[in-house]
Design a protein around this motif. Structure first.
Motif, PDB file in Angstrom:
ATOM      1  N   LEU A  59       0.819  -1.208   0.000  1.00 56.75           N
ATOM      2  CA  LEU A  59       0.000   0.000   0.000  1.00 56.75           C
ATOM      3  C   LEU A  59       0.858   1.267   0.000  1.00 56.75           C
ATOM      4  O   LEU A  59       0.393   2.343  -0.381  1.00 56.75           O
ATOM      5  CB  LEU A  59      -0.921   0.025   1.221  1.00 56.75           C
ATOM      6  N   ALA A 110      -4.938  -2.699  -2.094  1.00 55.80           N
ATOM      7  CA  ALA A 110      -6.177  -2.331  -1.409  1.00 55.80           C
ATOM      8  C   ALA A 110      -7.319  -3.261  -1.808  1.00 55.80           C
ATOM      9  O   ALA A 110      -8.096  -3.726  -0.959  1.00 55.80           O
ATOM     10  CB  ALA A 110      -6.529  -0.880  -1.736  1.00 55.80           C
ATOM     11  N   ARG A 136      -0.337   0.128  -4.967  1.00 59.56           N
ATOM     12  CA  ARG A 136      -1.286   0.533  -3.922  1.00 59.56           C
ATOM     13  C   ARG A 136      -2.710   0.082  -4.208  1.00 59.56           C
ATOM     14  O   ARG A 136      -3.396  -0.470  -3.347  1.00 59.56           O
ATOM     15  CB  ARG A 136      -1.231   2.050  -3.745  1.00 59.56           C
TER      16      ARG A 136
END
Length: 230
Positions: free
Chosen positions: A40, A50, A46
């Protein structure tokens, strides 16, 4: 830039993490979540990290709702309780015994392979209780108590040093493969708190991942490209 996963990459990754959290014990949830949490922090991984965490959370919810007995066994890997309702949180007493062993032999430990033969001597006044799982040891404490600080630092650096090199490469190039190797390494470092990852069935995979991380670290050393060109 965000990593491109291709047409089927995203659903495959999400399905993998949903299935993994559905079947893994709770210690595995913690390890996988820690690995994804590291991803992340990098812009290139990222978004996928997620989404993978969300898929994992759905896997946990599905396990709790569809298979409560299985879910109870998953939680037992953290020593919270066993499926029969018996409190086994005192499994962590073995960790204290390991600390006693380490404190008596801090530099070189009691010798590799001597853990089971010697651990009973270090419970002292601690009650020695049965544990639910085959392995209740903390892998880091086992390494410290049998090989001392010398062995713990060497093995720890295999993980930490490889992870640091992978992080530098991930930040620089947003390399998907390096991100996967880094996440796996962090996950196993966490899971090793609840078992011993290098002596179980996943041990060979751990060694392969570490070898790949270090090979990339060596390739990224300053001046390496100049040596190859010469």
């Amino acid at each position: 830039a965000e990593t491109r996963w291709g047409r089927f990459g995203r659903p495959l990754v999400l399905g993998l993490f949903f299935a993994a959290f559905l079947v893994l014990p709770a210690a595995g949830w913690g390890g996988a979540s820690a690995g994804l949490a590291v991803l992340l922090l990098s812009g290139g991984t990222r978004r996928m990290a997620a989404w993978a965490l969300c898929a994992g959370a759905l896997g946990i919810v599905a396990a709790a709702g569809l298979a409560p007995d299985h879910f109870a066994r998953q939680l037992a890997s953290l020593g919270i309780h066993d499926p029969n309702g018996t409190d086994i949180s005192q499994r962590y007493l073995e960790w204290f015994a390991s600390l006693n062993m380490f404190s008596d032999n801090p530099v070189f430990g009691v010798g590799a392979g001597n853990y089971q033969a010697r651990i009973g001597q270090y419970f002292g006044l601690l009650p020695k209780l049965d544990t639910l799982e085959y392995d209740a040891q903390n892998g880091w404490l086992l390494m410290a108590s049998t090989t001392g600080l010398a062995g713990l630092f060497m093995v720890g650096w295999l993980f930490v040093g490889g992870a640091k090199a992978a992080w530098r490469r991930l930040v620089k190039d947003s390399d998907t493969e390096t991100g996967a190797l880094l996440a796996a390494t962090v996950a196993w470092m966490v899971v090793n708190v609840f078992t011993v990852v290098w002596v179980r069935e996943i041990g060979p995979f751990v060694m392969v991942v570490l070898a790949l991380l270090w090979s990339r670290a060596i390739a990224d050393e300053p001046g390496k490209d100049d040596e190859v060109a010469a």
